[in-house]
Design a protein around this motif. Structure first.
Motif, PDB file in Angstrom:
ATOM      1  N   GLU A 143       1.861  -3.802  -6.962  1.00 53.49           N
ATOM      2  CA  GLU A 143       0.441  -4.138  -6.789  1.00 53.49           C
ATOM      3  C   GLU A 143      -0.045  -5.026  -7.935  1.00 53.49           C
ATOM      4  OE1 GLU A 143      -3.919  -2.043  -5.952  1.00 53.49           O
ATOM      5  OE2 GLU A 143      -2.179  -0.779  -6.411  1.00 53.49           O
ATOM      6  N   TYR A 144       0.400  -4.735  -9.146  1.00 51.39           N
ATOM      7  CA  TYR A 144      -0.001  -5.508 -10.334  1.00 51.39           C
ATOM      8  C   TYR A 144       0.349  -6.986 -10.170  1.00 51.39           C
ATOM      9  CZ  TYR A 144      -0.117  -7.006 -15.249  1.00 51.39           C
ATOM     10  OH  TYR A 144      -0.380  -7.667 -16.423  1.00 51.39           O
ATOM     11  N   PHE A 145       1.508  -7.254  -9.569  1.00 53.13           N
ATOM     12  CA  PHE A 145       1.944  -8.641  -9.412  1.00 53.13           C
ATOM     13  C   PHE A 145       1.471  -9.267  -8.092  1.00 53.13           C
ATOM     14  CE2 PHE A 145       4.988  -7.272 -12.671  1.00 53.13           C
ATOM     15  CZ  PHE A 145       4.904  -8.352 -13.552  1.00 53.13           C
ATOM     16  N   ALA A 147       2.493   0.774  -8.303  1.00 55.86           N
ATOM     17  CA  ALA A 147       1.576   0.140  -9.264  1.00 55.86           C
ATOM     18  C   ALA A 147       2.156  -1.181  -9.774  1.00 55.86           C
ATOM     19  CB  ALA A 147       1.299   1.086 -10.428  1.00 55.86           C
ATOM     20  N   ILE A 148       3.473  -1.238  -9.955  1.00 53.60           N
ATOM     21  CA  ILE A 148       4.105  -2.469 -10.444  1.00 53.60           C
ATOM     22  C   ILE A 148       3.939  -3.593  -9.422  1.00 53.60           C
ATOM     23  CG2 ILE A 148       6.289  -3.581 -11.026  1.00 53.60           C
ATOM     24  CD1 ILE A 148       7.225  -0.913 -12.216  1.00 53.60           C
ATOM     25  N   ARG A 202       4.097   4.982  -9.546  1.00 55.22           N
ATOM     26  CA  ARG A 202       4.288   3.957 -10.581  1.00 55.22           C
ATOM     27  C   ARG A 202       5.104   2.771 -10.055  1.00 55.22           C
ATOM     28  NH1 ARG A 202       2.191   5.716 -15.388  1.00 55.22           N
ATOM     29  NH2 ARG A 202       2.094   7.957 -15.736  1.00 55.22           N
ATOM     30  N   PHE A 215       9.725  -3.114 -14.302  1.00 54.29           N
ATOM     31  CA  PHE A 215       8.607  -4.048 -14.495  1.00 54.29           C
ATOM     32  C   PHE A 215       9.140  -5.409 -14.920  1.00 54.29           C
ATOM     33  CE2 PHE A 215       5.319  -6.223 -16.830  1.00 54.29           C
ATOM     34  CZ  PHE A 215       4.133  -5.901 -16.183  1.00 54.29           C
TER      35      PHE A 215
END
Length: 431
Positions: A148-150, A145-146, A142, A108
């Protein structure tokens, strides 16, 4: 067994009637089973309890550098911890930085640094019109997810028995400067248990990225997580291969002791080239004065060296192996030849990947939940939670007891059969 698709409508309805009776009987038990995440069992956690006795109030807490581990100092990890994880990750200890308790956290942070400050002097990703990441699928939720988060665009890359489809990887990486990275779990991959072949690793090391700041995110989470003594996969070390091919800066390698000692209380590390690590250390100095050296010291003294760690992992395997064998033998006995699902038998790692008939995964997971079995959401092994075929289901055998796992298997297999029969009956009606 006769494949279900070769049976008549009447034969399928007869089988369905019997299966529904079995399902209702299990459902009436009010089960509460969890096979959703790859969590070590209590029995596995107990293997490391003596680590809690390594450091005491009268212990010598000075590390090899001569630094008191209770105090500030040693930004990138104490020598003995660096040596331990360097041996585990098969890299020189000078090419490793120890962080905190989680390799996911390092990943992350690495993406975040790239977004805000770029990679080794390149343009920060958040100032670019488009940033893309390649995602081997099925893969680790996971990771996805990282990115996608950014707000990074994710591109599916199908997995093959030897690793990601390298023709596609080369096409994207070598021609599109917006492609900045690829997620990889190269040994006993999550969830299929595939280990990248020698050819695949060589092709990774030989990439010619259109983007100077392209990086391979090599998450070797299961490097020493073998299930069998006599059947173990071998993975070529990527850092050295990249160096040989003139691409020393192209890879970040991650690992941790999360499924070796205590998940959430282990130690994690990144391995990379000298230039990459210099870039990372510059930013680390702003972020922290140093990570938990007492925990680093505790791990180093408990395991002693890589041989102690390997011996410890054999104890984990003795607990995990019967669980994997139970599921695989159940599948072979109950599903082999029916044509309603396929699976892989991994030699290590934490998961079994099951592929149902197209369009059935979500319904199978929902059906299992009806009977009290919680599984990873269907689609979780794909970016954005969207499996184009709606077929892949990740099975995590580690946490339940053997008795619970036996019941969970019964529920899952019944769910697969019932949903598959409904799919076939629906197809017949649509003809």
């Amino acid at each position: 067994m006769i494949p279900y698709e070769e049976l008549s409508k009447e034969e399928l309805l007869d089988i369905k009637s019997d299966l529904e009776a079995e399902f209702e009987a299990i459902k009436a038990k009010g089960l509460n089973l969890d096979m959703s995440r790859g969590k070590p069992s209590t029995e596995q956690l107990n293997l490391s309890m003596e680590m809690m006795d390594v450091l005491k109030s009268d212990s010598d807490l000075v590390c090899e550098e001569g630094v008191d581990c209770r105090n500030y100092g040693v930004l990138d990890g104490i020598k003995e911890a660096k040596q331990l994880l360097a041996d585990m990750m098969e890299v020189p200890k000078d090419n490793i930085v120890i962080f905190g308790n989680s390799s996911l956290n390092i990943m992350f942070d690495t993406i975040a640094r790239s977004m805000t400050h770029g990679v080794m002097g390149s343009t920060p990703w958040n100032k670019l019109d488009k940033v893309k990441f390649l995602c081997p699928v099925p893969g680790y939720d996971r990771h996805f997810a990282i990115t996608e988060y950014f707000g990074i665009e994710m591109i599916n890359i199908p997995m093959t028995p030897t690793g990601p489809d390298m023709d596609l990887v080369e096409e994207y990486v070598n021609n599109d400067p917006a492609v900045k990275g690829i997620w990889c779990v190269p040994k006993y991959s999550n969830p299929q248990g595939i280990t990248y072949s020698d050819v695949t690793v060589h092709r990774f090391a030989s990439l010619k990225p259109a983007a100077e700041d392209f990086r391979i995110f090599w998450d070797n989470a299961y490097g020493i997580h073998h299930l069998y003594d006599d059947k173990q996969d071998y993975l070529i070390e990527i850092l050295m291969e990249c160096k040989k091919e003139g691409n020393p800066d192209m890879v970040y390698k991650f690992s941790s002791t999360s499924k070796i000692s205590f998940p959430g209380s282990g130690i994690a590390a990144i391995a990379a080239s000298d230039a990459n690590l210099a870039d990372i250390r510059r930013q680390m100095r702003i972020q922290t004065i140093g990570h938990d050296k007492l925990n680093q010291l505790r791990h180093a003294r408990y395991f002693g060296d890589i041989h102690g760690m390997v011996t410890h992992m054999k104890r984990h395997a003795e607990i995990l192996r019967p669980k994997f064998d139970l599921i695989l033998s159940s599948f072979e006995r109950e599903l082999e030849g029916l044509g309603i699902g396929s699976w892989m038998a991994p030699r290590g790692g934490y998961f079994i990947s099951f592929d149902a008939m197209e369009g059935c995964a979500k319904k199978i997971v929902e059906k299992a939940k009806e009977a009290g079995l919680i599984m990873t959401d269907a689609g979780a092994t794909f970016p954005y939670g969207k499996d184009p075929q709606d077929s892949n289901i990740r099975i995590a055998p580690s946490y339940p007891t053997l008795g619970e796992l036996k019941t969970a298997c019964e529920v899952f297999i019944l769910s697969v059969k019932l949903v598959s029969i409904d799919k076939l009956l629906s197809n017949m009606l649509g003809m």
